[in-house]
Write an enzyme that holds these catalytic residues in place. Structure first.
Site, PDB file in Angstrom:
ATOM      1  N   ALA A  29       0.808  -1.220   0.000  1.00  0.00           N
ATOM      2  CA  ALA A  29       0.000   0.000   0.000  1.00  0.00           C
ATOM      3  C   ALA A  29       0.845   1.276   0.000  1.00  0.00           C
ATOM      4  CB  ALA A  29      -0.922  -0.007   1.214  1.00  0.00           C
ATOM      5  N   PHE A  40      -2.805   0.858   5.261  1.00  0.00           N
ATOM      6  CA  PHE A  40      -3.574   0.285   6.366  1.00  0.00           C
ATOM      7  C   PHE A  40      -3.078   0.739   7.723  1.00  0.00           C
ATOM      8  CE2 PHE A  40      -5.518  -3.807   4.424  1.00  0.00           C
ATOM      9  CZ  PHE A  40      -6.551  -3.046   3.927  1.00  0.00           C
ATOM     10  N   GLN A 106       0.347  -6.275  -3.725  1.00  0.00           N
ATOM     11  CA  GLN A 106      -0.713  -6.554  -2.755  1.00  0.00           C
ATOM     12  C   GLN A 106      -1.851  -5.557  -2.944  1.00  0.00           C
ATOM     13  OE1 GLN A 106       1.087  -7.209   1.381  1.00  0.00           O
ATOM     14  NE2 GLN A 106       2.825  -6.488   0.226  1.00  0.00           N
ATOM     15  N   ILE A 108      -4.842  -3.217  -4.597  1.00  0.00           N
ATOM     16  CA  ILE A 108      -6.065  -3.548  -5.325  1.00  0.00           C
ATOM     17  C   ILE A 108      -6.527  -2.347  -6.142  1.00  0.00           C
ATOM     18  CG2 ILE A 108      -6.813  -5.318  -3.674  1.00  0.00           C
ATOM     19  CD1 ILE A 108      -8.492  -3.206  -2.240  1.00  0.00           C
ATOM     20  N   HIS A 124      -3.979  -9.848  -4.138  1.00  0.00           N
ATOM     21  CA  HIS A 124      -5.203  -9.584  -3.378  1.00  0.00           C
ATOM     22  C   HIS A 124      -6.360  -9.149  -4.279  1.00  0.00           C
ATOM     23  CE1 HIS A 124      -2.646  -9.011   0.529  1.00  0.00           C
ATOM     24  NE2 HIS A 124      -2.854 -10.262   0.225  1.00  0.00           N
ATOM     25  N   ASN A 223      11.177   1.271   2.394  1.00  0.00           N
ATOM     26  CA  ASN A 223       9.953   1.556   3.152  1.00  0.00           C
ATOM     27  C   ASN A 223      10.210   2.732   4.085  1.00  0.00           C
ATOM     28  OD1 ASN A 223       7.222   0.431   3.408  1.00  0.00           O
ATOM     29  ND2 ASN A 223       7.733   0.223   5.577  1.00  0.00           N
TER      30      ASN A 223
HETATM   31  P1  NAD Z   1       0.643  -1.692   5.049  1.00  0.00           P
HETATM   32  O1  NAD Z   1      -0.346  -0.598   5.258  1.00  0.00           O
HETATM   33  O2  NAD Z   1       0.704  -2.799   5.997  1.00  0.00           O
HETATM   34  O3  NAD Z   1       2.116  -1.081   4.949  1.00  0.00           O
HETATM   35  C1  NAD Z   1       2.423  -0.059   4.096  1.00  0.00           C
HETATM   36  C2  NAD Z   1       3.838   0.372   4.440  1.00  0.00           C
HETATM   37  O4  NAD Z   1       4.195   1.394   3.529  1.00  0.00           O
HETATM   38  C3  NAD Z   1       3.965   0.937   5.865  1.00  0.00           C
HETATM   39  O5  NAD Z   1       5.024   0.266   6.523  1.00  0.00           O
HETATM   40  C4  NAD Z   1       4.276   2.423   5.631  1.00  0.00           C
HETATM   41  O6  NAD Z   1       5.201   2.930   6.565  1.00  0.00           O
HETATM   42  C5  NAD Z   1       4.866   2.409   4.248  1.00  0.00           C
HETATM   43  N1  NAD Z   1       4.648   3.647   3.489  1.00  0.00           N
HETATM   44  C6  NAD Z   1       3.514   4.357   3.362  1.00  0.00           C
HETATM   45  N2  NAD Z   1       3.688   5.380   2.514  1.00  0.00           N
HETATM   46  C7  NAD Z   1       4.985   5.330   2.118  1.00  0.00           C
HETATM   47  C8  NAD Z   1       5.775   6.129   1.258  1.00  0.00           C
HETATM   48  N3  NAD Z   1       5.272   7.185   0.617  1.00  0.00           N
HETATM   49  N4  NAD Z   1       7.068   5.784   1.076  1.00  0.00           N
HETATM   50  C9  NAD Z   1       7.603   4.708   1.720  1.00  0.00           C
HETATM   51  N5  NAD Z   1       6.896   3.913   2.542  1.00  0.00           N
HETATM   52  C10 NAD Z   1       5.596   4.217   2.737  1.00  0.00           C
HETATM   53  O7  NAD Z   1       0.429  -2.189   3.605  1.00  0.00           O
HETATM   54  P2  NAD Z   1       0.728  -3.610   3.014  1.00  0.00           P
HETATM   55  O8  NAD Z   1       1.891  -4.259   3.656  1.00  0.00           O
HETATM   56  O9  NAD Z   1       0.666  -3.459   1.570  1.00  0.00           O
HETATM   57  O10 NAD Z   1      -0.536  -4.409   3.564  1.00  0.00           O
HETATM   58  C11 NAD Z   1      -1.482  -4.971   3.629  1.00  0.00           C
HETATM   59  C12 NAD Z   1      -2.728  -4.800   2.789  1.00  0.00           C
HETATM   60  O11 NAD Z   1      -3.172  -3.493   2.569  1.00  0.00           O
HETATM   61  C13 NAD Z   1      -2.643  -5.401   1.431  1.00  0.00           C
HETATM   62  O12 NAD Z   1      -3.479  -6.485   1.465  1.00  0.00           O
HETATM   63  C14 NAD Z   1      -3.256  -4.395   0.458  1.00  0.00           C
HETATM   64  O13 NAD Z   1      -4.119  -5.066  -0.404  1.00  0.00           O
HETATM   65  C15 NAD Z   1      -4.034  -3.527   1.374  1.00  0.00           C
HETATM   66  N6  NAD Z   1      -4.244  -2.151   0.953  1.00  0.00           N
HETATM   67  C16 NAD Z   1      -4.118  -1.777  -0.370  1.00  0.00           C
HETATM   68  C17 NAD Z   1      -4.275  -0.451  -0.745  1.00  0.00           C
HETATM   69  C18 NAD Z   1      -4.148  -0.081  -2.202  1.00  0.00           C
HETATM   70  O14 NAD Z   1      -4.506  -0.884  -3.068  1.00  0.00           O
HETATM   71  N7  NAD Z   1      -3.600   1.095  -2.516  1.00  0.00           N
HETATM   72  C19 NAD Z   1      -4.530   0.526   0.225  1.00  0.00           C
HETATM   73  C20 NAD Z   1      -4.660   0.108   1.577  1.00  0.00           C
HETATM   74  C21 NAD Z   1      -4.508  -1.236   1.917  1.00  0.00           C
END
Ligand code: NAD
Length: 259
Positions: A29, A40, A106, A108, A124, A223
Site C-alpha cells: 500500500a 492500512f 498486494q 487492489i 489480493h 519503506n
Molecule cells: P501496510 O499498510 O501494511 O504497509 C504499508 C507500508 O508502507 C507501511 O510500513 C508504511 O510505513 C509504508 N509507506 C507508506 N507510505 C509510504 C511512502 N510514501 N514511502 C515509503 N513507505 C511508505 O500495507 P501492506 O503491507 O501493503 O498491507 C497490507 C494490505 O493493505 C494489502 O493487502 C493491500 O491489499 C491492502 N491495501 C491496499 C491499498 C491499495 O490498493 N492502494 C490501500 C490500503 C490497503
C-alpha cells in the site's frame, strides 16, 4: 542516515538492479500513498477509520455486508480519482529498460496497470471490478458503486441475483490458487526481489521475497519505516518512495552509461 551513507546505499541498490538477470518488484500500500490512497497501518491509514469486515461476516450478516459496501463506496472514489505517481512510473521505466521482469502487488487499486505495467500479479485481486460470489458474473466497480449509492442497498448480481463483492481478497478469504502458483513460478527465476512500501507483516505476502529462494537471490527493501523482515534483507533503505526511487534511478542511469 547521512547523505554520504544514503548515496552509498542508492549506488549499491542500483548495482543490484543492474547486475540481476531477473528482478521482481513486490509492492504494498505504501507505493500508492503518494497518489493519495491511504495505507492500512499508518496513523491516517484505513484501520484508523474503519472496522474490518471479515469474509465470513460478509457472507452471513446483511449488516456487515452493508458496512463493507459503505466502506468500499468511499475507498472507490479514492481509487477512481487517483493517478499513478513517480514510484509506479519508475517501475514502468525499469520494465521498459529490461531491468524489471514482473510486478507482484498486494494493492487492489490498479495503479501499476494505469502507469503502464503489464501482466501484473495482483495477489489480493482488484477493486476495479465487482464479481458475483455465486456465478462469477462481473461488472465495472464504478457501475456497482453507483448502484449501491443510488439504492442505499448492496447490489445483487444481474445474472443470478447472488451476493456481489469487489474482486478482492477480504480478511479471512482464501487467496486465489492460480495467482499464487503464478507468483511461486515467477519467483523461481528471481535473482533480485525489490519490496516497496510494504510492512512485510501480513502473511503469506510478507514471505514472498524469499519464496523459492536461491543462493544468488538478493532482497532489497524500501519503506518509510522498519519492516517485519528487514533482518532478512540484503539492503534496506528507510525513506519516502518517490524521492528514494528517483535517487536510485539516477544511479541506475549512471551505471548503465558507464557500461
Ligand atoms: P501496510 O499498510 O501494511 O504497509 C504499508 C507500508 O508502507 C507501511 O510500513 C508504511 O510505513 C509504508 N509507506 C507508506 N507510505 C509510504 C511512502 N510514501 N514511502 C515509503 N513507505 C511508505 O500495507 P501492506 O503491507 O501493503 O498491507 C497490507 C494490505 O493493505 C494489502 O493487502 C493491500 O491489499 C491492502 N491495501 C491496499 C491499498 C491499495 O490498493 N492502494 C490501500 C490500503 C490497503
Amino acid at each position: 542516515m547521512n547523505s554520504e551513507n544514503s548515496t552509498d546505499l542508492y549506488r549499491l541498490f542500483a548495482s543490484h538492479i543492474c547486475e540481476s538477470k531477473f528482478t521482481v518488484v513486490l509492492t504494498g500500500a505504501g507505493i500508492s500513498t503518494e497518489s493519495g490512497i491511504p495505507d492500512f497501518r499508518s496513523p491516517n491509514g484505513v484501520w484508523a477509520t474503519n472496522r474490518q469486515v471479515y469474509f465470513d461476516e460478509f457472507l452471513s450478516d446483511p449488516e456487515a455486508r452493508y458496512e463493507y459496501w459503505r466502506q468500499k463506496s468511499v475507498s472507490h472514489r479514492e481509487f477512481a480519482d487517483s493517478i499513478p505517481n513517480v514510484g509506479h512510473r519508475t517501475i514502468v521505466k525499469w520494465q521498459k529498460q529490461g531491468l524489471v521482469e514482473r510486478v507482484i502487488t498486494q494493492n487492489i487499486d490498479g495503479l501499476h496497470q494505469q502507469a503502464g505495467s503489464e501482466d501484473v500479479i495482483e495477489i489480493h485481486g482488484t477493486a476495479r471490478r465487482v464479481a458475483c460470489l455465486s456465478c462469477g458474473w462481473n461488472e465495472d466497480a464504478e457501475v456497482m458503486v453507483q448502484r449501491f449509492l443510488a439504492n442505499d442497498a448492496c447490489p445483487k448480481c444481474d445474472e443470478c441475483g447472488g451476493i456481489t463483492k469487489h474482486a478482492t481478497i477480504s480478511f479471512g478469504q482464501q487467496l486465489n490458487e492460480t495467482v499464487m502458483q503464478d507468483t511461486i513460478d515467477t519467483l523461481r527465476k528471481a535473482e533480485l526481489v525489490i519490496a516497496l512500501g510494504t510492512s512485510l507483516v501480513v502473511e503469506p505476502a510478507a514471505s514472498i521475497p524469499w519464496i523459492n529462494n536461491s543462493a544468488r537471490r538478493k532482497v532489497a527493501i524500501v519503506n518509510r519505516e522498519e519492516t517485519g523482515k528487514d533482518h532478512l534483507a540484503d539492503i534496506v533503505i528507510n525513506g519516502e518512495l518517490g524521492v528514494t526511487l528517483t535517487e536510485i534511478d539516477k544511479h541506475v542511469e549512471h551505471a548503465m552509461m558507464a557500461d
